[in-house]
Design a protein around this motif. Structure first.
Motif, PDB file in Angstrom:
ATOM      1  N   ALA A   1       0.832  -1.203   0.000  1.00 38.55           N
ATOM      2  CA  ALA A   1       0.000   0.000   0.000  1.00 38.55           C
ATOM      3  C   ALA A   1       0.866   1.252   0.000  1.00 38.55           C
ATOM      4  CB  ALA A   1      -0.930  -0.005   1.214  1.00 38.55           C
ATOM      5  N   ALA A   2       1.965   1.205   0.746  1.00 32.47           N
ATOM      6  CA  ALA A   2       2.879   2.342   0.770  1.00 32.47           C
ATOM      7  C   ALA A   2       3.517   2.548  -0.599  1.00 32.47           C
ATOM      8  CB  ALA A   2       3.959   2.114   1.827  1.00 32.47           C
ATOM      9  N   VAL A   3       3.950   1.455  -1.223  1.00 26.69           N
ATOM     10  CA  VAL A   3       4.585   1.556  -2.543  1.00 26.69           C
ATOM     11  C   VAL A   3       3.620   2.140  -3.561  1.00 26.69           C
ATOM     12  CG1 VAL A   3       5.639   0.225  -4.409  1.00 26.69           C
ATOM     13  CG2 VAL A   3       6.173  -0.341  -2.028  1.00 26.69           C
ATOM     14  N   LEU A   4       2.372   1.702  -3.546  1.00 27.25           N
ATOM     15  CA  LEU A   4       1.394   2.177  -4.525  1.00 27.25           C
ATOM     16  C   LEU A   4       1.006   3.633  -4.276  1.00 27.25           C
ATOM     17  CD1 LEU A   4      -0.806  -1.022  -4.689  1.00 27.25           C
ATOM     18  CD2 LEU A   4       0.564  -0.079  -6.568  1.00 27.25           C
ATOM     19  N   ALA A   5       0.845   4.019  -3.013  1.00 28.30           N
ATOM     20  CA  ALA A   5       0.527   5.412  -2.719  1.00 28.30           C
ATOM     21  C   ALA A   5       1.668   6.332  -3.147  1.00 28.30           C
ATOM     22  CB  ALA A   5       0.231   5.582  -1.225  1.00 28.30           C
TER      23      ALA A   5
ATOM     24  N   ARG B   1       7.733  12.688   0.500  1.00 29.26           N
ATOM     25  CA  ARG B   1       8.291  12.178   1.751  1.00 29.26           C
ATOM     26  C   ARG B   1       7.462  10.984   2.191  1.00 29.26           C
ATOM     27  NH1 ARG B   1      11.967  15.687   3.899  1.00 29.26           N
ATOM     28  NH2 ARG B   1      11.700  17.918   3.452  1.00 29.26           N
ATOM     29  N   TYR B   2       8.108   9.898   2.510  1.00 27.27           N
ATOM     30  CA  TYR B   2       7.399   8.724   3.031  1.00 27.27           C
ATOM     31  C   TYR B   2       7.729   8.547   4.501  1.00 27.27           C
ATOM     32  CZ  TYR B   2       6.046   4.111   4.343  1.00 27.27           C
ATOM     33  OH  TYR B   2       5.479   3.069   5.038  1.00 27.27           O
TER      34      TYR B   2
ATOM     35  N   ALA C   1       7.414   0.836   5.911  1.00 32.73           N
ATOM     36  CA  ALA C   1       7.699   0.191   4.627  1.00 32.73           C
ATOM     37  C   ALA C   1       8.758   0.944   3.833  1.00 32.73           C
ATOM     38  CB  ALA C   1       6.408   0.068   3.807  1.00 32.73           C
ATOM     39  N   ALA C   2       9.633   1.652   4.546  1.00 34.74           N
ATOM     40  CA  ALA C   2      10.622   2.487   3.859  1.00 34.74           C
ATOM     41  C   ALA C   2      11.515   1.677   2.926  1.00 34.74           C
ATOM     42  CB  ALA C   2      11.469   3.242   4.878  1.00 34.74           C
ATOM     43  N   ASP C   3      11.927   0.483   3.339  1.00 37.27           N
ATOM     44  CA  ASP C   3      12.814  -0.323   2.496  1.00 37.27           C
ATOM     45  C   ASP C   3      12.117  -0.696   1.181  1.00 37.27           C
ATOM     46  OD1 ASP C   3      14.754  -0.186   4.414  1.00 37.27           O
ATOM     47  OD2 ASP C   3      14.400  -2.203   5.222  1.00 37.27           O
ATOM     48  N   ALA C   4      10.867  -1.087   1.256  1.00 34.27           N
ATOM     49  CA  ALA C   4      10.128  -1.442   0.044  1.00 34.27           C
ATOM     50  C   ALA C   4       9.939  -0.232  -0.858  1.00 34.27           C
ATOM     51  CB  ALA C   4       8.759  -2.038   0.410  1.00 34.27           C
ATOM     52  N   VAL C   5       9.684   0.922  -0.261  1.00 32.41           N
ATOM     53  CA  VAL C   5       9.487   2.145  -1.046  1.00 32.41           C
ATOM     54  C   VAL C   5      10.779   2.548  -1.753  1.00 32.41           C
ATOM     55  CG1 VAL C   5       9.027   4.623  -0.878  1.00 32.41           C
ATOM     56  CG2 VAL C   5       7.543   2.983   0.315  1.00 32.41           C
ATOM     57  N   ILE C   6      11.884   2.564  -1.004  1.00 37.95           N
ATOM     58  CA  ILE C   6      13.169   2.971  -1.588  1.00 37.95           C
ATOM     59  C   ILE C   6      13.621   1.992  -2.665  1.00 37.95           C
ATOM     60  CG2 ILE C   6      15.637   3.134  -1.074  1.00 37.95           C
ATOM     61  CD1 ILE C   6      14.210   5.654  -0.433  1.00 37.95           C
ATOM     62  N   ALA C   7      13.344   0.717  -2.464  1.00 34.75           N
ATOM     63  CA  ALA C   7      13.742  -0.278  -3.466  1.00 34.75           C
ATOM     64  C   ALA C   7      13.051  -0.018  -4.794  1.00 34.75           C
ATOM     65  CB  ALA C   7      13.408  -1.683  -2.953  1.00 34.75           C
ATOM     66  N   ARG C   8      11.830   0.459  -4.756  1.00 34.50           N
ATOM     67  CA  ARG C   8      11.086   0.714  -5.995  1.00 34.50           C
ATOM     68  C   ARG C   8      11.267   2.147  -6.484  1.00 34.50           C
ATOM     69  NH1 ARG C   8       6.935  -2.188  -8.735  1.00 34.50           N
ATOM     70  NH2 ARG C   8       6.923  -1.225 -10.803  1.00 34.50           N
ATOM     71  N   PHE C   9      11.358   3.099  -5.540  1.00 38.95           N
ATOM     72  CA  PHE C   9      11.421   4.518  -5.905  1.00 38.95           C
ATOM     73  C   PHE C   9      12.525   5.206  -5.104  1.00 38.95           C
ATOM     74  CE2 PHE C   9       6.874   3.335  -6.397  1.00 38.95           C
ATOM     75  CZ  PHE C   9       6.809   3.420  -7.791  1.00 38.95           C
TER      76      PHE C   9
ATOM     77  N   GLU D   1      14.036   7.874  -5.410  1.00 42.68           N
ATOM     78  CA  GLU D   1      13.953   9.329  -5.275  1.00 42.68           C
ATOM     79  C   GLU D   1      13.115   9.757  -4.071  1.00 42.68           C
ATOM     80  OE1 GLU D   1      11.141   8.405  -8.829  1.00 42.68           O
ATOM     81  OE2 GLU D   1      12.552   7.327  -7.536  1.00 42.68           O
ATOM     82  N   THR D   2      12.431   8.842  -3.419  1.00 42.42           N
ATOM     83  CA  THR D   2      11.577   9.177  -2.278  1.00 42.42           C
ATOM     84  C   THR D   2      12.425   9.562  -1.060  1.00 42.42           C
ATOM     85  OG1 THR D   2      10.040   7.489  -3.077  1.00 42.42           O
ATOM     86  CG2 THR D   2       9.640   8.377  -0.887  1.00 42.42           C
ATOM     87  N   LEU D   3      11.975  10.583  -0.342  1.00 43.38           N
ATOM     88  CA  LEU D   3      12.597  10.989   0.915  1.00 43.38           C
ATOM     89  C   LEU D   3      11.912  10.214   2.034  1.00 43.38           C
ATOM     90  CD1 LEU D   3      12.393  14.836   0.216  1.00 43.38           C
ATOM     91  CD2 LEU D   3      14.277  13.277  -0.356  1.00 43.38           C
ATOM     92  N   VAL D   4      12.665   9.414   2.785  1.00 44.87           N
ATOM     93  CA  VAL D   4      12.026   8.538   3.771  1.00 44.87           C
ATOM     94  C   VAL D   4      12.373   8.975   5.187  1.00 44.87           C
ATOM     95  CG1 VAL D   4      11.994   6.583   2.185  1.00 44.87           C
ATOM     96  CG2 VAL D   4      13.899   6.852   3.806  1.00 44.87           C
ATOM     97  N   SER D   5      11.449   8.632   6.103  1.00 45.70           N
ATOM     98  CA  SER D   5      11.637   8.967   7.509  1.00 45.70           C
ATOM     99  C   SER D   5      10.971   7.897   8.347  1.00 45.70           C
ATOM    100  CB  SER D   5      11.017  10.337   7.817  1.00 45.70           C
ATOM    101  OG  SER D   5      10.954  10.574   9.201  1.00 45.70           O
TER     102      SER D   5
END
Length: 477
Positions: free
Chosen positions: A249-253, A266-267, A271-279, A281-285
């Protein structure tokens, strides 16, 4: 913009125009448009068999006058009268003079079953409830014909789109002067078929009751960077979504947010690892949201769960002074009071099941009365509401017309598509669009992206990936 006006407004405009025209001129004007559209749908008029289902109102008169025009062009026209003593007398005279035949409902089933084209003039825009029993055999007999509704399908509610009983399912609806709200909103929209508007010269004052964006409207609202823009000036959207159970859900949003016009995403969440693996450019926290950095909007809820951390994250986001979009799990944790005390704008994006829970209704009640449901949610929460479904409706608390999205497809009923829409809409908010516009443009682009994937199974990530091309096409106008 495609607009729809209420029955009361339409009737007032008709009365004003009729006072300025010779008697019967407005009906004949409508009938001329109806006959022309019917002839175009038939292809060949001469030798065609046409049946008119004629009630006691003006729609029956429109059908009779249109039938007379088709008869003069060589069609075999039979009018089937459901209220023989109350059919429009001028229309009956015109049809008979043109060589048309007239039958009572009891004798008309055979004529209807043999027709190439059936004009539905049973009930007008003031009709309430489903069809009467006497009409049902005639409507069933029309199953093999091209069915054209006069102004709107008989049995549907012109103002609300509700269908409270049996109704005509038309292949096409020829409507006069303006669209009626019910023609644009399910379930009635599914009964209307292809829509065609005939201009009869009505002057319609003020704002419509509903409106639907078209390509030029969406293009006008799209945020566009300037030479002075940088990623922060274009807006930053914060996404609070996903959990150990639902990292997708995080990756799709985030996928939707990255394609929504903001300069950065900014995420915040697990699910930061999954988000960064796909995108990347996302700023994670790791959070909490209040410490993630500056944003111009928040999206909260998709896949969030309902534990204490989810509740705290929602409270943190709602305490911010920027626009917030609440979806999915966030809606289950939400109270009207929490939304009403916010100073910045809030958008709620429920599907019918979530809307039912928020309103204390059944899902079936929401789906049967979608316009009433979206207005009730907006009034209860004081927030812009995007009600997802077969027709997506957007209502704002400032009494603007309800917006109807025309671009959706049933294939969007797939896991995760709402997460993409939430990210996309939240990004449009961060880029500077007001909530009502962000919701309408988001739904428009989202539906187009799905539609362009074709008439078959689609994936939510496929919709997200299609947004870039759709955006470019809409921007070009």
């Amino acid at each position: 913009m495609r607009t729809g006006f209420s029955v009361e407004t339409v009737r007032a405009a008709e009365r004003q125009l009729m006072a300025e025209l010779p008697e019967g001129a407005l009906m004949r004007r409508a009938a001329a448009g109806l006959a022309a559209a019917s002839a175009e749908l038939l292809g060949r008029v001469s030798g065609a068999r046409v049946a008119l289902l004629v009630g006691s109102g003006d729609n029956g008169g429109d059908a009779l006058y249109a039938g007379a025009r088709l008869a003069r062009r060589g069609a075999g026209v039979t009018a089937v009268l459901l209220s023989p003593g109350r059919a429009h007398p001028g229309g009956l005279r015109a049809l008979r003079a043109a060589g048309g035949r007239v039958q009572d409902a009891a004798d008309g089933v055979r004529a209807v079953s043999r027709a190439d084209l059936v004009l539905d003039g049973i009930v007008g825009i003031g009709g309430r409830g489903g069809l009467r029993e006497t009409a049902l055999p005639l409507v069933e007999a029309a199953a093999g014909a091209l069915v054209v509704a006069v102004d709107l399908p008989s049995g549907v509610d012109a103002d609300t789109g509700e269908v409270r009983g049996a109704a005509v399912r038309a292949d096409a609806t020829i409507t006069f002067g303006t669209y009626k709200p019910g023609l644009l909103i399910d379930p009635a929209r599914e009964y209307a078929g292809a829509l065609r508007l005939v201009d009869i010269g009505l002057r319609l004052p003020g704002e419509p009751d509903v409106e639907a964006l078209q390509h030029a409207d969406a293009a006008r609202l799209l945020p566009r960077p300037t030479g002075e823009s940088d990623k922060y000036r274009r807006g930053v959207v914060g996404v609070v979504a996903g959990s150990a159970r639902y990292p997708g859900a995080a990756v799709l949003a985030v996928a939707g947010a990255l394609r929504g016009g903001a300069g950065a995403v900014r995420y915040v969440g697990p699910a930061a690892d999954a988000v960064i693996a796909r995108f990347p450019e996302t700023l994670v926290s790791a959070g909490p949201p209040a410490k993630a950095g500056r944003v111009q909007s928040w999206v909260v809820g998709p896949g969030l769960g309902d534990g204490s951390e989810a509740r705290q994250a929602l409270e943190d986001v709602l305490a911010s002074d920027v626009p917030v979009l609440v979806d999915a799990d966030g809606l289950r944790l939400l109270s009207p009071e929490a939304v009403r005390r916010r100073s910045a704008e809030t958008i709620l994006t429920p599907h019918a099941g979530e809307a039912a829970a928020l309103l204390g209704l059944s899902r079936e009640e929401v789906e049967a009365a979608r316009l009433a449901a979206v207005r009730s949610l907006t009034e209860r929460y004081g927030a812009t509401t995007l009600l997802k479904g077969s027709t997506t409706l957007i209502a704002s608390p400032h009494h603007h017309p309800v917006r109807v999205n025309p671009t959706g497809t049933p294939w969007l009923a797939t896991a995760g598509s709402g997460d993409v829409l939430s990210g996309l809409t939240g990004s449009l908010l961060a880029a500077g669009l007001p909530g009502r516009d962000a919701a309408a443009v988001g739904a428009y682009l989202h539906g187009l992206a799905a539609r362009r994937l074709g008439a078959g199974p689609i994936t939510s990530m496929g919709v997200a990936e299609g947004l870039e091309g759709v955006w470019r096409d809409v921007a070009r106008g």
